[in-house]
Write a protein that holds these residues in place. Structure first.
Motif, PDB file in Angstrom:
ATOM      1  N   LEU B  33       0.845  -1.199   0.000  1.00  0.00           N
ATOM      2  CA  LEU B  33       0.000   0.000   0.000  1.00  0.00           C
ATOM      3  C   LEU B  33       0.883   1.253   0.000  1.00  0.00           C
ATOM      4  CD1 LEU B  33      -2.857  -1.027   2.498  1.00  0.00           C
ATOM      5  CD2 LEU B  33      -2.971  -0.940  -0.002  1.00  0.00           C
ATOM      6  N   HIS B  34       1.989   1.190   0.760  1.00  0.00           N
ATOM      7  CA  HIS B  34       2.946   2.312   0.732  1.00  0.00           C
ATOM      8  C   HIS B  34       3.485   2.522  -0.683  1.00  0.00           C
ATOM      9  CE1 HIS B  34       3.361   3.714   4.819  1.00  0.00           C
ATOM     10  NE2 HIS B  34       3.554   2.503   5.310  1.00  0.00           N
ATOM     11  N   THR B  35       3.866   1.411  -1.314  1.00  0.00           N
ATOM     12  CA  THR B  35       4.400   1.518  -2.678  1.00  0.00           C
ATOM     13  C   THR B  35       3.355   2.125  -3.612  1.00  0.00           C
ATOM     14  OG1 THR B  35       5.628  -0.508  -2.246  1.00  0.00           O
ATOM     15  CG2 THR B  35       5.529   0.210  -4.544  1.00  0.00           C
ATOM     16  N   ALA B  36       2.138   1.586  -3.537  1.00  0.00           N
ATOM     17  CA  ALA B  36       1.076   2.065  -4.426  1.00  0.00           C
ATOM     18  C   ALA B  36       0.818   3.554  -4.202  1.00  0.00           C
ATOM     19  CB  ALA B  36      -0.197   1.256  -4.192  1.00  0.00           C
ATOM     20  N   GLY B  41       0.167   8.410  -5.850  1.00  0.00           N
ATOM     21  CA  GLY B  41      -0.165   9.622  -5.112  1.00  0.00           C
ATOM     22  C   GLY B  41      -1.320   9.406  -4.148  1.00  0.00           C
ATOM     23  N   TYR B  42      -2.065   8.348  -4.338  1.00  0.00           N
ATOM     24  CA  TYR B  42      -3.132   7.956  -3.422  1.00  0.00           C
ATOM     25  C   TYR B  42      -3.483   6.507  -3.733  1.00  0.00           C
ATOM     26  CZ  TYR B  42      -6.717   8.440  -7.102  1.00  0.00           C
ATOM     27  OH  TYR B  42      -7.476   8.285  -8.226  1.00  0.00           O
ATOM     28  N   LEU B  43      -4.520   5.982  -3.103  1.00  0.00           N
ATOM     29  CA  LEU B  43      -4.873   4.588  -3.343  1.00  0.00           C
ATOM     30  C   LEU B  43      -6.223   4.492  -4.068  1.00  0.00           C
ATOM     31  CD1 LEU B  43      -3.862   3.126   0.161  1.00  0.00           C
ATOM     32  CD2 LEU B  43      -2.570   2.956  -1.987  1.00  0.00           C
ATOM     33  N   LEU B  48      -6.580  -0.943  -5.263  1.00  0.00           N
ATOM     34  CA  LEU B  48      -6.806  -1.754  -4.056  1.00  0.00           C
ATOM     35  C   LEU B  48      -7.318  -3.140  -4.445  1.00  0.00           C
ATOM     36  CD1 LEU B  48      -8.451   0.750  -1.520  1.00  0.00           C
ATOM     37  CD2 LEU B  48      -6.103  -0.106  -1.541  1.00  0.00           C
ATOM     38  N   ALA B  49      -8.233  -3.157  -5.405  1.00  0.00           N
ATOM     39  CA  ALA B  49      -8.787  -4.441  -5.859  1.00  0.00           C
ATOM     40  C   ALA B  49      -7.690  -5.288  -6.496  1.00  0.00           C
ATOM     41  CB  ALA B  49      -9.912  -4.175  -6.853  1.00  0.00           C
ATOM     42  N   TYR B  50      -6.850  -4.630  -7.260  1.00  0.00           N
ATOM     43  CA  TYR B  50      -5.755  -5.332  -7.936  1.00  0.00           C
ATOM     44  C   TYR B  50      -4.804  -5.970  -6.919  1.00  0.00           C
ATOM     45  CZ  TYR B  50      -1.743  -5.971 -11.040  1.00  0.00           C
ATOM     46  OH  TYR B  50      -0.686  -6.487 -11.736  1.00  0.00           O
ATOM     47  N   ILE B  51      -4.459  -5.185  -5.871  1.00  0.00           N
ATOM     48  CA  ILE B  51      -3.572  -5.705  -4.827  1.00  0.00           C
ATOM     49  C   ILE B  51      -4.241  -6.879  -4.108  1.00  0.00           C
ATOM     50  CG2 ILE B  51      -2.468  -5.158  -2.606  1.00  0.00           C
ATOM     51  CD1 ILE B  51      -1.972  -2.336  -3.664  1.00  0.00           C
ATOM     52  N   ALA B  52      -5.532  -6.731  -3.809  1.00  0.00           N
ATOM     53  CA  ALA B  52      -6.265  -7.795  -3.114  1.00  0.00           C
ATOM     54  C   ALA B  52      -6.182  -9.100  -3.907  1.00  0.00           C
ATOM     55  CB  ALA B  52      -7.723  -7.388  -2.923  1.00  0.00           C
ATOM     56  N   ASP B  53      -6.427  -8.995  -5.216  1.00  0.00           N
ATOM     57  CA  ASP B  53      -6.398 -10.203  -6.042  1.00  0.00           C
ATOM     58  C   ASP B  53      -4.992 -10.795  -6.083  1.00  0.00           C
ATOM     59  OD1 ASP B  53      -9.021  -9.732  -6.415  1.00  0.00           O
ATOM     60  OD2 ASP B  53      -8.850  -8.951  -8.458  1.00  0.00           O
ATOM     61  N   VAL B  65      -7.752  -2.340   5.806  1.00  0.00           N
ATOM     62  CA  VAL B  65      -6.416  -1.913   6.231  1.00  0.00           C
ATOM     63  C   VAL B  65      -6.123  -0.512   5.685  1.00  0.00           C
ATOM     64  CG1 VAL B  65      -3.940  -2.387   5.991  1.00  0.00           C
ATOM     65  CG2 VAL B  65      -5.507  -4.249   6.528  1.00  0.00           C
ATOM     66  N   ALA B  66      -6.422  -0.306   4.400  1.00  0.00           N
ATOM     67  CA  ALA B  66      -6.118   0.987   3.769  1.00  0.00           C
ATOM     68  C   ALA B  66      -6.854   2.127   4.458  1.00  0.00           C
ATOM     69  CB  ALA B  66      -6.471   0.939   2.289  1.00  0.00           C
TER      70      ALA B  66
END
Lengths: 562, 161
Positions: B33-36, B41-43, B48-53, B65-66
């Motif tokens: 999430l920090h990287t993203a 510049g934001y999430l 978020l969905a992409y990271i979840a998958d 969490v975010a």
């Protein structure tokens, strides 16, 4: 890397340092940077270039030098002369007159016997503000990693734990739990996998000790963690750094990489059987994550919410394994103890609180900054001798220790010694080391409300007493602040304080009422003035302006009363 | 619903690199999430969905969490950001007055936004020795006064000035 290699690196670097004609150290702490330290460094470099002496002069950005209020600070060696309130424009005179002609600028330098420095006992901060935090060689040249070498080569884990226990080191995050005892519990844990975690999630408002140490001497923390790892049988450590401190994150990351490169972290450290790695985890702004069980959840990639204790992390910690969780300053005390022995450490401080404590002295005090004093030093000495008294000739009202979990200590308790037990007796706590001095311009009702609003916004919402209680306490305090509270409200406030304290799940909620309880205890008349006479003597609360504004505002506050 | 990132976007490549570095381990969620946030510049929701998958985590967990951590922003950043430190040392030295001035001049609440500015109050920026502290974008002003707030806002609103 062997011990001989380590000594060699240190000797070579010291030789290199001695080859310079002079050294200019510029304070690179957050405060001094904000006040223009980078620009000052460039100015000194370019003046040295102009004078053709650049290769002979070492110009280095150090960690925090301590006297933040008079920053940006600069030190010239040899001679150890400190200059305060430096600007880029000072570079020319200091280089020409002091460095080249050997005549320090008397009118600009800090007197050698300046009490802010002479009254301190630096142990943890000994090399802070003097070494280059981005150079592992500089740390080694000042005796760095010798304690780790000594520990893993000559000492058994049991011996180290005994040494830490005998030293009497207690948790510097504020809890005051005996460090050796904690390590011993983890060591005795039967799990194969154990962890060492450094809690660098400094969240108390008004505290910047951890930040300064992470930015100013990161290797001292890593060395302490590695010794802990050896003592308890852990091979993996984590540093959990507050996300609001990007420079601390960078410096720590760099320190880890450097230490790995020099094989001071990694496999078979000093050719022993001990292997230890450290990873950094960055927080993301949640105050509650500083609570140890919440912090472990955060390292696991979850929401930083707490668990009830017991079980304590020393038994069931990170991923269910025994885990040492210590504060930054606790780890920074480890190498000096291993180096100089428990007996030496016991000689500093008081019987039950040994060693020193680092404080962030700030607020309405003349000399603000980072200080380190032996445990048992009185608050009066800290504020009036080291801090130089109240700003602008104001009069002392209270000193706040322990942040949102602590309390305000009034004038009559200024002579109590600073140690875990005495501060608790005075209705506050040691806390992690934030010390905010207040004068007549602060209203204690307002300060109590300020801390409650803080806890309310930082409550994680997991347990009801904290989630709902802090909101209700905030509302009651706001009624007092506006001058519309009744006697009944005060009673409710007091009852609710006890309830939230007794029934909250973690330290945040359990300690949230502390600032209110201590304010009510020591400054009750001030509360009464608000709700009985509708007067805020400090002129901070909205009740004051309503009084001054006359009838219209009076109706407003009356309306709120109904 | 499967989310496919636009492969032309180089920012996604940075995120993908971080994902492969962490080998899809769910405990890397906060790191990612920090990287993203660094990259975008934001999430954004789709990220978020992409990271979840990618981590095989429920989207609710990732969103949970975010949204739990205040440093993560789910909203597109404004061109400028003004932060007023409300740490205790800054507070006893008059930070509340700074915040009031900022509220009035931006005509927005704490943690609110105008078209070009996000106004935040911070719990402590850790430079307590010279409070109150005012941060305008990446510049920090020590011993700040209400005039500094007014001037900074005027400057941000008038790019020519």
């Amino acid at each position: 890397m062997t011990i001989e290699d380590l000594y060699q690196i240190g000797a070579l670097y010291r030789e290199q340092l001695a080859s310079f004609r002079a050294e200019i150290q510029i304070c690179g702490s957050g405060t001094c940077r904000s006040a223009g330290a980078a620009e000052i460094q460039r100015a000194f470099e370019s003046v040295c270039e102009e004078e053709g002496i650049r290769p002979e002069i070492r110009i280095v950005t150090t960690g925090c030098m301590g006297l933040c209020g008079q920053g940006p600070l600069l030190r010239v060696l040899p001679g150890d002369v400190t200059y305060t309130r430096i600007t880029a424009g000072d570079a020319e005179r200091i280089i020409r007159e002091h460095v080249i002609n050997g005549k320090p600028l008397k009118e600009r330098m800090l007197p050698e016997d300046y009490p802010f420095f002479t009254r301190q006992t630096p142990v943890v901060l000994e090399h802070m503000g003097r070494i280059d935090p981005e150079s592992i060689e500089d740390y080694i040249a000042h005796g760095g990693y010798e304690a780790l070498a000594k520990a893993v080569t000559y000492q058994s884990p049991e011996h180290i734990i005994l040494e830490i226990r005998n030293a009497g080191l207690r948790g510097r995050g504020g809890g005051g739990y005996p460090t050796g005892l904690k390590w011993d519990i983890v060591r005795r844990g039967t799990s194969q996998q154990k962890y060492v975690v450094c809690n660098a999630d400094e969240g108390d408002p008004g505290a910047f000790m951890d930040r300064a140490m992470l930015e100013g001497n990161p290797h001292a923390i890593l060395e302490g963690m590695a010794v802990a790892g050896y003592a308890v049988g852990a091979t993996q450590g984590f540093v959990y750094v507050r996300g609001e401190y990007p420079l601390a994150v960078d410096r720590m990351k760099r320190a880890i990489t450097e230490a790995e490169r020099k094989q001071l972290l990694g496999n078979r450290i000093f050719d022993s059987g001990f292997s230890f790695r450290v990873d950094l985890r960055m927080g993301a702004g949640a105050f509650v994550s500083g609570e140890e069980t919440a912090l472990l959840h955060s390292i696991e990639g979850k929401r930083g919410q707490p668990n009830p204790r017991p079980p304590y992390p020393s038994q069931v910690g990170l991923w269910g394994k025994p885990t040492v969780v210590n504060n930054v300053e606790t780890f920074a005390n480890v190498a000096p103890i291993i180096h100089r022995g428990a007996r030496w450490f016991q000689g500093i401080g008081t019987k039950r609180s040994t060693g020193t404590k680092v404080f962030a002295l700030a607020g309405r005090v003349r000399d603000t900054g980072l200080i380190e004093v032996p445990m048992g030093t009185t608050l009066r000495e800290v504020i009036f001798d080291i801090g130089g008294g109240i700003t602008d000739g104001g009069s002392f009202k209270a000193v706040q220790t322990g942040g949102p979990s602590g309390g305000c200590i009034p004038e009559k308790h200024l002579d109590i010694p600073v140690d875990y037990e005495s501060l608790a007796q005075a209705g506050s706590i040691m806390g992690s080391g934030g010390m905010i001095v207040m004068d007549d311009s602060s209203c204690m009702v307002d300060v109590a409300a300020y801390f409650m609003e803080f806890c309310q916004s930082e409550s994680c919402g997991k347990c009801i007493p904290c989630r709902v209680g802090t909101v209700q306490l905030s509302r009651l305090l706001d009624r007092i602040r506006r001058g519309v509270a009744s006697e009944q409200d005060i009673e409710t406030l007091e009852e609710l304080c006890v309830m939230v304290k007794d029934t909250s799940l973690c330290g945040l909620g359990q300690a949230a009422p502390n600032p209110v309880i201590s304010a009510l205890h020591f400054f009750r008349p001030e509360f009464e003035r608000h709700y009985r006479d509708h007067v805020c003597e400090a002129g901070v609360c909205p009740v004051h302006s309503t009084e001054a504004a006359g009838d219209a505002a009076g109706i407003e506050s009356g309306g709120a009363h109904v | 619903m499967e989310y496919t990132p636009p492969h032309t976007d180089s920012r996604h490549k940075q995120l993908d690199r971080a994902l492969s570095r962490h080998q899809g381990r769910p405990e890397a969620l906060i790191e990612l999430l920090h990287t993203a946030q660094d990259v975008f510049g934001y999430l954004p929701r789709d990220v978020l969905a992409y990271i979840a998958d990618a981590l095989s985590l429920p989207r609710s967990r990732v969103f949970g969490v975010a949204s739990f951590y205040p440093l993560f922003s789910l909203e597109k950043p404004r061109a400028h950001e003004m932060t007023i430190c409300m740490g205790t040392a800054c507070y006893v030295n008059g930070a509340a007055a700074l915040l009031r001035t900022a509220h009035e001049e931006c005509q927005c609440e704490e943690n609110g936004t105008t078209d070009s500015l996000r106004l935040r109050s911070a719990h402590c920026l850790g430079a307590c020795g010279r409070g109150p502290l005012l941060q305008v974008d990446h510049r920090t002003i020590v011993d700040a006064r209400t005039e500094d707030v007014s001037n900074a806002i005027a400057e941000l609103q008038d790019p020519e000035g």
